[in-house]
Design a protein around this motif. Structure first.
Motif, PDB file in Angstrom:
ATOM      1  N   TYR A   1       0.904  -1.260   0.128  1.00 37.51           N
ATOM      2  CA  TYR A   1       0.019  -0.257  -0.090  1.00 37.51           C
ATOM      3  C   TYR A   1       1.031   1.195  -0.009  1.00 37.51           C
ATOM      4  O   TYR A   1       1.983   1.220   0.743  1.00 37.51           O
ATOM      5  CB  TYR A   1      -0.952   0.114   1.166  1.00 37.51           C
ATOM      6  CG  TYR A   1      -1.927  -1.096   1.143  1.00 37.51           C
ATOM      7  CD1 TYR A   1      -2.819  -1.284   0.475  1.00 37.51           C
ATOM      8  CD2 TYR A   1      -1.749  -2.308   1.893  1.00 37.51           C
ATOM      9  CE1 TYR A   1      -4.207  -1.934   0.577  1.00 37.51           C
ATOM     10  CE2 TYR A   1      -2.757  -3.249   2.048  1.00 37.51           C
ATOM     11  CZ  TYR A   1      -3.686  -3.103   1.283  1.00 37.51           C
ATOM     12  OH  TYR A   1      -4.737  -4.134   1.155  1.00 37.51           O
ATOM     13  N   ALA A   2       0.489   2.190  -0.623  1.00 37.56           N
ATOM     14  CA  ALA A   2       1.053   3.465  -0.709  1.00 37.56           C
ATOM     15  C   ALA A   2       0.314   4.443   0.222  1.00 37.56           C
ATOM     16  O   ALA A   2      -0.889   4.438   0.392  1.00 37.56           O
ATOM     17  CB  ALA A   2       0.939   4.141  -2.032  1.00 37.56           C
ATOM     18  N   TYR A   3       1.416   4.974   1.131  1.00 41.40           N
ATOM     19  CA  TYR A   3       0.960   5.986   2.116  1.00 41.40           C
ATOM     20  C   TYR A   3       1.363   7.348   1.739  1.00 41.40           C
ATOM     21  O   TYR A   3       2.618   7.431   1.359  1.00 41.40           O
ATOM     22  CB  TYR A   3       1.507   5.552   3.428  1.00 41.40           C
ATOM     23  CG  TYR A   3       0.342   4.365   3.932  1.00 41.40           C
ATOM     24  CD1 TYR A   3      -0.747   4.845   4.683  1.00 41.40           C
ATOM     25  CD2 TYR A   3       0.633   2.924   3.807  1.00 41.40           C
ATOM     26  CE1 TYR A   3      -1.632   3.612   5.598  1.00 41.40           C
ATOM     27  CE2 TYR A   3      -0.354   2.070   4.263  1.00 41.40           C
ATOM     28  CZ  TYR A   3      -1.357   2.423   5.054  1.00 41.40           C
ATOM     29  OH  TYR A   3      -1.992   1.459   5.762  1.00 41.40           O
ATOM     30  N   ARG A   4       0.904   8.472   2.258  1.00 44.42           N
ATOM     31  CA  ARG A   4       1.342   9.584   2.245  1.00 44.42           C
ATOM     32  C   ARG A   4       0.768  10.893   3.354  1.00 44.42           C
ATOM     33  O   ARG A   4      -0.422  10.553   3.588  1.00 44.42           O
ATOM     34  CB  ARG A   4       0.793  10.442   0.869  1.00 44.42           C
ATOM     35  CG  ARG A   4       1.440  11.713   0.699  1.00 44.42           C
ATOM     36  CD  ARG A   4       1.176  12.134  -0.772  1.00 44.42           C
ATOM     37  NE  ARG A   4       1.833  13.619  -1.001  1.00 44.42           N
ATOM     38  CZ  ARG A   4       3.014  13.611  -1.187  1.00 44.42           C
ATOM     39  NH1 ARG A   4       3.849  12.832  -1.377  1.00 44.42           N
ATOM     40  NH2 ARG A   4       3.445  14.929  -1.510  1.00 44.42           N
ATOM     41  N   CYS A   5       1.584  11.556   4.069  1.00 40.50           N
ATOM     42  CA  CYS A   5       1.090  12.178   5.121  1.00 40.50           C
ATOM     43  C   CYS A   5       0.863  13.408   4.609  1.00 40.50           C
ATOM     44  O   CYS A   5       1.509  14.186   3.662  1.00 40.50           O
ATOM     45  CB  CYS A   5       2.537  12.467   6.045  1.00 40.50           C
ATOM     46  SG  CYS A   5       2.202  13.581   7.551  1.00 40.50           S
TER      47      CYS A   5
ATOM     48  N   HIS B   1       5.539  13.515   3.497  1.00 41.99           N
ATOM     49  CA  HIS B   1       6.159  12.105   3.589  1.00 41.99           C
ATOM     50  C   HIS B   1       5.307  10.982   2.969  1.00 41.99           C
ATOM     51  O   HIS B   1       4.249  10.722   3.061  1.00 41.99           O
ATOM     52  CB  HIS B   1       6.690  11.452   5.033  1.00 41.99           C
ATOM     53  CG  HIS B   1       7.272  10.518   5.109  1.00 41.99           C
ATOM     54  ND1 HIS B   1       8.673  10.099   4.748  1.00 41.99           N
ATOM     55  CD2 HIS B   1       6.784   9.064   5.385  1.00 41.99           C
ATOM     56  CE1 HIS B   1       9.164   8.940   5.049  1.00 41.99           C
ATOM     57  NE2 HIS B   1       8.039   8.331   5.417  1.00 41.99           N
ATOM     58  N   ALA B   2       6.150  10.158   1.995  1.00 44.22           N
ATOM     59  CA  ALA B   2       5.303   9.156   1.353  1.00 44.22           C
ATOM     60  C   ALA B   2       6.119   7.749   1.785  1.00 44.22           C
ATOM     61  O   ALA B   2       7.318   7.867   1.528  1.00 44.22           O
ATOM     62  CB  ALA B   2       5.242   9.589   0.000  1.00 44.22           C
ATOM     63  N   LYS B   3       5.409   6.739   1.569  1.00 41.78           N
ATOM     64  CA  LYS B   3       6.017   5.489   1.927  1.00 41.78           C
ATOM     65  C   LYS B   3       5.175   4.438   1.457  1.00 41.78           C
ATOM     66  O   LYS B   3       3.919   4.447   1.378  1.00 41.78           O
ATOM     67  CB  LYS B   3       6.253   5.404   3.428  1.00 41.78           C
ATOM     68  CG  LYS B   3       7.060   3.912   3.917  1.00 41.78           C
ATOM     69  CD  LYS B   3       7.426   4.039   5.358  1.00 41.78           C
ATOM     70  CE  LYS B   3       8.109   2.794   5.613  1.00 41.78           C
ATOM     71  NZ  LYS B   3       8.195   2.711   7.246  1.00 41.78           N
ATOM     72  N   ASP B   4       5.914   3.192   0.884  1.00 40.49           N
ATOM     73  CA  ASP B   4       5.184   1.950   0.492  1.00 40.49           C
ATOM     74  C   ASP B   4       5.112   1.078   1.875  1.00 40.49           C
ATOM     75  O   ASP B   4       6.110   0.874   2.295  1.00 40.49           O
ATOM     76  CB  ASP B   4       5.624   1.465  -0.853  1.00 40.49           C
ATOM     77  CG  ASP B   4       5.479   2.322  -2.070  1.00 40.49           C
ATOM     78  OD1 ASP B   4       4.391   3.122  -1.950  1.00 40.49           O
ATOM     79  OD2 ASP B   4       6.124   2.257  -3.018  1.00 40.49           O
ATOM     80  N   VAL B   5       4.188   0.517   1.976  1.00 42.96           N
ATOM     81  CA  VAL B   5       4.054  -0.534   3.262  1.00 42.96           C
ATOM     82  C   VAL B   5       3.476  -1.900   2.928  1.00 42.96           C
ATOM     83  O   VAL B   5       2.440  -1.785   2.292  1.00 42.96           O
ATOM     84  CB  VAL B   5       3.141   0.146   4.404  1.00 42.96           C
ATOM     85  CG1 VAL B   5       3.321  -0.724   5.599  1.00 42.96           C
ATOM     86  CG2 VAL B   5       3.831   1.543   4.676  1.00 42.96           C
ATOM     87  N   LEU B   6       4.171  -3.016   3.375  1.00 45.51           N
ATOM     88  CA  LEU B   6       3.703  -4.445   2.910  1.00 45.51           C
ATOM     89  C   LEU B   6       2.866  -4.527   4.230  1.00 45.51           C
ATOM     90  O   LEU B   6       3.352  -4.449   5.138  1.00 45.51           O
ATOM     91  CB  LEU B   6       5.043  -5.164   2.848  1.00 45.51           C
ATOM     92  CG  LEU B   6       4.594  -6.630   2.345  1.00 45.51           C
ATOM     93  CD1 LEU B   6       4.181  -6.748   1.010  1.00 45.51           C
ATOM     94  CD2 LEU B   6       5.970  -7.604   2.551  1.00 45.51           C
ATOM     95  N   GLN B   7       1.618  -4.895   3.789  1.00 47.87           N
ATOM     96  CA  GLN B   7       0.539  -4.960   4.736  1.00 47.87           C
ATOM     97  C   GLN B   7      -0.273  -6.290   4.573  1.00 47.87           C
ATOM     98  O   GLN B   7      -0.454  -6.630   3.371  1.00 47.87           O
ATOM     99  CB  GLN B   7      -0.329  -3.915   5.098  1.00 47.87           C
ATOM    100  CG  GLN B   7       0.656  -2.761   5.901  1.00 47.87           C
ATOM    101  CD  GLN B   7      -0.795  -1.614   6.172  1.00 47.87           C
ATOM    102  OE1 GLN B   7      -1.367  -1.263   5.133  1.00 47.87           O
ATOM    103  NE2 GLN B   7      -0.891  -1.469   7.467  1.00 47.87           N
TER     104      GLN B   7
END
Length: 92
Positions: free
Chosen positions: A4-8, A13-19
């Motif tokens: 999933y791609a997240y952004r603040c 701040h952007a980050k890809d997270v394996l969930q």
């Protein structure tokens, strides 16, 4: 597990997270610790390759009969050996 791609919304701040699918969405930004971290909508991350059913039935939006029709079309006349664009009987 999907990525999933997240952004603040606060600091950008952007980050890809394996969930796992069952995991709760993240809300705390790892950079600024604000509660403004949210999932982004992204495109699917896969591509079909090879000569499977999709290549003949759905690829390019054409019908499965299109390749057969192209084979039945007459071939264009070859270009003259001299490289000029002659027309009809006016060729040298």
């Amino acid at each position: 597990m999907p990525i999933y791609a997240y952004r603040c919304a606060e600091c950008g701040h952007a980050k890809d997270v394996l969930q796992k699918l069952s995991d709760a969405p993240l809300t705390t930004c790892p950079a600024c610790h604000a509660e403004a971290f949210s999932k982004q909508i992204t495109a699917a991350g896969f591509q079909l390759k090879g000569s499977g059913w999709y290549a003949t039935d759905f690829k390019g939006g054409g019908s499965a009969l299109a390749p057969a029709a192209a084979e039945a079309a007459p071939a264009a006349a070859p270009a003259p050996a001299c490289g000029t664009s002659c027309s009809g009987s006016n060729c040298h």
